[in-house]
Write a protein that holds these residues in place. Sequence first.
Motif, PDB file in Angstrom:
ATOM      1  N   SER A  27       0.832  -1.194   0.000  1.00  0.00           N
ATOM      2  CA  SER A  27       0.000   0.000   0.000  1.00  0.00           C
ATOM      3  C   SER A  27       0.874   1.253   0.000  1.00  0.00           C
ATOM      4  N   ASP A  28       0.478   2.225  -0.816  1.00  0.00           N
ATOM      5  CA  ASP A  28       1.180   3.505  -0.829  1.00  0.00           C
ATOM      6  C   ASP A  28       0.756   4.384   0.348  1.00  0.00           C
ATOM      7  N   GLU A  29      -0.443   4.161   0.858  1.00  0.00           N
ATOM      8  CA  GLU A  29      -0.994   4.928   1.975  1.00  0.00           C
ATOM      9  C   GLU A  29      -0.921   4.095   3.251  1.00  0.00           C
ATOM     10  N   PRO A  30      -0.790   4.732   4.412  1.00  0.00           N
ATOM     11  CA  PRO A  30      -0.843   3.976   5.669  1.00  0.00           C
ATOM     12  C   PRO A  30      -2.230   3.343   5.847  1.00  0.00           C
ATOM     13  N   ILE A  31      -2.259   2.043   6.101  1.00  0.00           N
ATOM     14  CA  ILE A  31      -3.516   1.313   6.280  1.00  0.00           C
ATOM     15  C   ILE A  31      -3.435   0.434   7.522  1.00  0.00           C
ATOM     16  N   GLY A  32      -4.601   0.109   8.048  1.00  0.00           N
ATOM     17  CA  GLY A  32      -4.715  -0.919   9.062  1.00  0.00           C
ATOM     18  C   GLY A  32      -5.189  -2.188   8.374  1.00  0.00           C
ATOM     19  N   ILE A  33      -4.840  -3.330   8.945  1.00  0.00           N
ATOM     20  CA  ILE A  33      -5.258  -4.620   8.402  1.00  0.00           C
ATOM     21  C   ILE A  33      -5.864  -5.409   9.556  1.00  0.00           C
ATOM     22  N   TRP A  34      -7.129  -5.801   9.393  1.00  0.00           N
ATOM     23  CA  TRP A  34      -7.847  -6.489  10.456  1.00  0.00           C
ATOM     24  C   TRP A  34      -8.418  -7.813   9.959  1.00  0.00           C
ATOM     25  N   VAL A  35      -8.603  -8.748  10.886  1.00  0.00           N
ATOM     26  CA  VAL A  35      -9.292  -9.996  10.576  1.00  0.00           C
ATOM     27  C   VAL A  35     -10.660  -9.946  11.238  1.00  0.00           C
ATOM     28  N   LYS A  36     -11.650 -10.448  10.502  1.00  0.00           N
ATOM     29  CA  LYS A  36     -13.020 -10.477  11.016  1.00  0.00           C
ATOM     30  C   LYS A  36     -13.575 -11.877  10.816  1.00  0.00           C
ATOM     31  N   PRO A  37     -13.672 -12.663  11.889  1.00  0.00           N
ATOM     32  CA  PRO A  37     -14.213 -14.020  11.785  1.00  0.00           C
ATOM     33  C   PRO A  37     -15.735 -13.993  11.592  1.00  0.00           C
ATOM     34  N   TYR A  38     -16.230 -14.885  10.729  1.00  0.00           N
ATOM     35  CA  TYR A  38     -17.659 -14.997  10.441  1.00  0.00           C
ATOM     36  C   TYR A  38     -18.102 -16.447  10.540  1.00  0.00           C
ATOM     37  N   ARG A  53      -0.567   0.812  11.727  1.00  0.00           N
ATOM     38  CA  ARG A  53      -0.621   1.256  10.331  1.00  0.00           C
ATOM     39  C   ARG A  53       0.546   0.652   9.566  1.00  0.00           C
ATOM     40  N   HIS A  54       0.257   0.227   8.349  1.00  0.00           N
ATOM     41  CA  HIS A  54       1.263  -0.353   7.466  1.00  0.00           C
ATOM     42  C   HIS A  54       1.321   0.465   6.184  1.00  0.00           C
ATOM     43  N   SER A  55       2.509   0.635   5.627  1.00  0.00           N
ATOM     44  CA  SER A  55       2.651   1.224   4.291  1.00  0.00           C
ATOM     45  C   SER A  55       3.855   0.578   3.626  1.00  0.00           C
ATOM     46  N   GLY A  56       3.904   0.695   2.315  1.00  0.00           N
ATOM     47  CA  GLY A  56       4.934  -0.008   1.567  1.00  0.00           C
ATOM     48  C   GLY A  56       4.474  -1.424   1.314  1.00  0.00           C
ATOM     49  N   GLY A  81      -7.633  -0.716   5.276  1.00  0.00           N
ATOM     50  CA  GLY A  81      -8.000   0.670   4.993  1.00  0.00           C
ATOM     51  C   GLY A  81      -7.727   1.538   6.200  1.00  0.00           C
ATOM     52  N   ASP A  82      -8.494   2.637   6.288  1.00  0.00           N
ATOM     53  CA  ASP A  82      -8.273   3.585   7.386  1.00  0.00           C
ATOM     54  C   ASP A  82      -9.140   3.311   8.611  1.00  0.00           C
ATOM     55  N   GLY A  83      -9.925   2.242   8.577  1.00  0.00           N
ATOM     56  CA  GLY A  83     -10.781   1.890   9.702  1.00  0.00           C
ATOM     57  C   GLY A  83     -12.200   2.380   9.564  1.00  0.00           C
ATOM     58  N   GLY A  84     -12.475   3.224   8.568  1.00  0.00           N
ATOM     59  CA  GLY A  84     -13.820   3.731   8.342  1.00  0.00           C
ATOM     60  C   GLY A  84     -14.726   2.666   7.747  1.00  0.00           C
ATOM     61  N   VAL A  85     -16.026   2.784   8.014  1.00  0.00           N
ATOM     62  CA  VAL A  85     -16.999   1.813   7.521  1.00  0.00           C
ATOM     63  C   VAL A  85     -16.957   1.701   5.999  1.00  0.00           C
TER      64      VAL A  85
END
Length: 155
Positions: A27-38, A53-56, A81-85
């Motif tokens: 990613s070129d932008e700082p992002i968060g990465i989350w897991v969501k179990p279903y 936050r991760h980038s690169g 992403g940024d954590g927004g819905v």
Amino acid sequence: MIETWPPGDRVVLACNQRLPLRSAYASDEPIGIWVKPYFRGKPARAGTSPSPRHSGSGETSAWFFLMEPEAEVDEIRITAGDGGVNTTPVVATHRVRVVFGNDASADGIPPTWVMQLGEQSRAAAREQARAAADAPMSALDALELPRALARMEAP
């Protein structure tokens, strides 16, 4: 690329056991990465890890645990992403059956990525928290602070 420890199509987690997932990112932008179990298309009763936050590009890990013995998981959705819905879409889905039980699937020594990526995530989170604490307060935050303090002091 998604990998879990313990590996397999069916994983049994013991009480308080986490299921770490390893994934690659770019990613070129700082992002968060989350897991969501279903389970059956609905969010499972599970707790999940925070995300620095991760980038690169690189690899990261995230984890979840089942919150009750009856909880089950049949897919894990990875969001970034940024954590927004509306700004944190599902970027991958990992199909795996995860159940609670006394016969946990984790036998032997975890692969090195479990400890290495876990420590990298913790170190990044600590550094980002330190940077946020040292950052100057914005004008909007300065205006809101007296109101927030007043609400805290009100009976």
